[in-house]
Design a protein around this motif. Structure first.
Motif, PDB file in Angstrom:
ATOM      1  N   ARG A 116       0.833  -1.204   0.000  1.00  0.00           N
ATOM      2  CA  ARG A 116       0.000   0.000   0.000  1.00  0.00           C
ATOM      3  C   ARG A 116       0.862   1.247   0.000  1.00  0.00           C
ATOM      4  O   ARG A 116       0.601   2.204  -0.743  1.00  0.00           O
ATOM      5  N   ARG A 117       1.892   1.260   0.835  1.00  0.00           N
ATOM      6  CA  ARG A 117       2.781   2.428   0.904  1.00  0.00           C
ATOM      7  C   ARG A 117       3.488   2.656  -0.431  1.00  0.00           C
ATOM      8  O   ARG A 117       3.541   3.771  -0.950  1.00  0.00           O
ATOM      9  N   LEU A 120       0.968   3.904  -3.024  1.00  0.00           N
ATOM     10  CA  LEU A 120       0.547   5.283  -2.792  1.00  0.00           C
ATOM     11  C   LEU A 120       1.646   6.275  -3.161  1.00  0.00           C
ATOM     12  O   LEU A 120       1.368   7.347  -3.719  1.00  0.00           O
ATOM     13  N   TRP A 124       1.185   9.042  -5.942  1.00  0.00           N
ATOM     14  CA  TRP A 124       1.423  10.476  -5.741  1.00  0.00           C
ATOM     15  C   TRP A 124       2.373  11.017  -6.796  1.00  0.00           C
ATOM     16  O   TRP A 124       2.136  12.075  -7.381  1.00  0.00           O
ATOM     17  N   LEU A 138      -5.046  13.323  -2.653  1.00  0.00           N
ATOM     18  CA  LEU A 138      -5.694  12.117  -2.144  1.00  0.00           C
ATOM     19  C   LEU A 138      -4.666  11.057  -1.772  1.00  0.00           C
ATOM     20  O   LEU A 138      -4.764  10.425  -0.713  1.00  0.00           O
ATOM     21  N   ALA A 139      -3.654  10.873  -2.621  1.00  0.00           N
ATOM     22  CA  ALA A 139      -2.627   9.867  -2.335  1.00  0.00           C
ATOM     23  C   ALA A 139      -1.867  10.205  -1.057  1.00  0.00           C
ATOM     24  O   ALA A 139      -1.599   9.328  -0.223  1.00  0.00           O
ATOM     25  N   ARG A 142      -4.097   9.676   2.008  1.00  0.00           N
ATOM     26  CA  ARG A 142      -4.232   8.246   2.284  1.00  0.00           C
ATOM     27  C   ARG A 142      -2.944   7.697   2.895  1.00  0.00           C
ATOM     28  O   ARG A 142      -2.981   6.847   3.785  1.00  0.00           O
ATOM     29  N   ASP A 145      -3.049   8.456   6.431  1.00  0.00           N
ATOM     30  CA  ASP A 145      -4.278   8.016   7.082  1.00  0.00           C
ATOM     31  C   ASP A 145      -5.135   9.202   7.517  1.00  0.00           C
ATOM     32  O   ASP A 145      -5.740   9.191   8.602  1.00  0.00           O
ATOM     33  N   GLY A 146      -5.169  10.229   6.659  1.00  0.00           N
ATOM     34  CA  GLY A 146      -6.009  11.383   6.923  1.00  0.00           C
ATOM     35  C   GLY A 146      -5.469  12.362   7.939  1.00  0.00           C
ATOM     36  O   GLY A 146      -6.148  13.334   8.281  1.00  0.00           O
TER      37      GLY A 146
END
Length: 330
Positions: A116-117, A120, A124, A138-139, A142, A145-146
């Motif tokens: 995932r990292r 992302l 980006w 968004l990337a 995420r 984690d917001g």
């Protein structure tokens, strides 16, 4: 001449001229023969196609680049393992097709935390290179984690220098810059205020926030800029302090003020650090000057890179200088 430079937010956001990630210098040899290229286009694997992208980009062979991009979008149709998807996207980045890289990445939803990292970060990078600010934001959100504050320690590679070495910036600053570019001003403010690094870093971030809020919430802007000055003074970063006072002067004038207070503070600081260039600029701004006096001062103004000029300022070596360098008290 004048004391109103580019907005500090632009100065901070501006990155050095860099070589885009995934590119490389032109090879010394001649480009591959056409029949070799045609065969590679039909039969080459991802690694070979990526190498061809490097060569074609180096020689400015735009027709070949386009053919390689088209092939890279077809060579590994979904579904594919994570490693293949990532290799395919990276090859498209090398081929100067970030939008294509985004399309390939959308074919896979990463499972493990490591995947995932990695996914992302590349998402980006592709969105940023494609100037797709919304997806870049968004990337990064995420990835955090917001919670934008988590990006402060995330060092993102934003390009390569002339020697091919990576240039990095804090993910928090990168996110804020993307939010400003997309018109999300208040979100950028919240992002920058989530930072916890003190000193010069904090001063620059607070100055950007003060500038962003200058029209929206001027009552918040002024005290933030004062806090930025305190942070710069604590680090004895007098060149930065001068820029902050210039910003304070510009904002006060924009709001219909006289600018007398920040101008006098700037004069005292410039005197303290022997910044003759700024002192001459301040004299030149005097409305009581005659045209002849103004012309004489313009002739005296030397390059800011010469001794005594503004560009020569750095951190004060004098530990006794303290925050009083930008204080209002005489």
């Amino acid at each position: 001449m004048g004391l109103l430079p580019l907005p500090l937010s632009l100065l901070l956001a501006a990155a050095p001229v860099v070589t885009p990630l995934g590119s490389a210098p032109a090879p010394a040899s001649l480009p591959m023969a056409q029949d070799t290229f045609d065969a590679l286009l039909l039969e080459g694997d991802l690694s070979e196609l990526q190498e061809a992208c490097v060569e074609s980009a180096g020689f400015g062979a735009n027709d070949r680049l386009q053919q390689l991009r088209d092939r890279l979008l077809q060579v590994a149709p979904a579904p594919q393992p994570f490693s293949v998807v990532m290799a395919n996207a990276r090859a498209l980045m090398t081929c100067k097709d970030p939008a294509g890289a985004q399309r390939v990445l959308s074919r896979y939803g990463p499972g493990t935390a490591r995947q995932r990292r990695e996914w992302l970060l590349l998402s980006w990078h592709a969105a940023s290179a494609a100037l797709d600010q919304e997806r870049a934001i968004l990337a990064l959100l995420r990835l955090a984690d917001g919670q934008p504050g988590r990006l402060e320690g995330e060092q993102l590679v934003v390009g390569l220098d002339a020697q091919g070495q990576p240039l990095v910036r804090s993910g928090l600053d990168v996110l804020a810059q993307a939010q400003v570019a997309s018109g999300q001003t208040l979100d950028a403010v919240q992002t920058l205020l989530a930072g916890r690094t003190p000193g010069k870093v904090a001063a620059r971030r607070l100055a950007i926030v003060a500038e962003l809020l200058a029209e929206l919430e001027p009552d918040r802007s002024a005290p933030l800029l004062e806090t930025a000055l305190d942070q710069a003074a604590a680090d004895q970063a007098w060149s930065l302090a001068e820029e902050l006072l210039r910003l304070q002067l510009r904002l006060e004038l924009a709001n219909g003020g006289s600018g007398e207070r920040p101008r006098e503070r700037l004069r005292r600081l410039a005197t303290r650090v022997d910044d003759q260039f700024t002192l001459l600029e301040l004299e030149e701004e005097d409305p009581l000057l005659t045209p002849e006096q103004r012309q004489q001062l313009e002739q005296q103004l030397r390059s800011p890179r010469e001794p005594g000029g503004h560009a020569a300022l750095g951190e004060s070596p004098n530990p006794e200088a303290g925050a009083s360098g930008v204080d209002d008290q005489p």
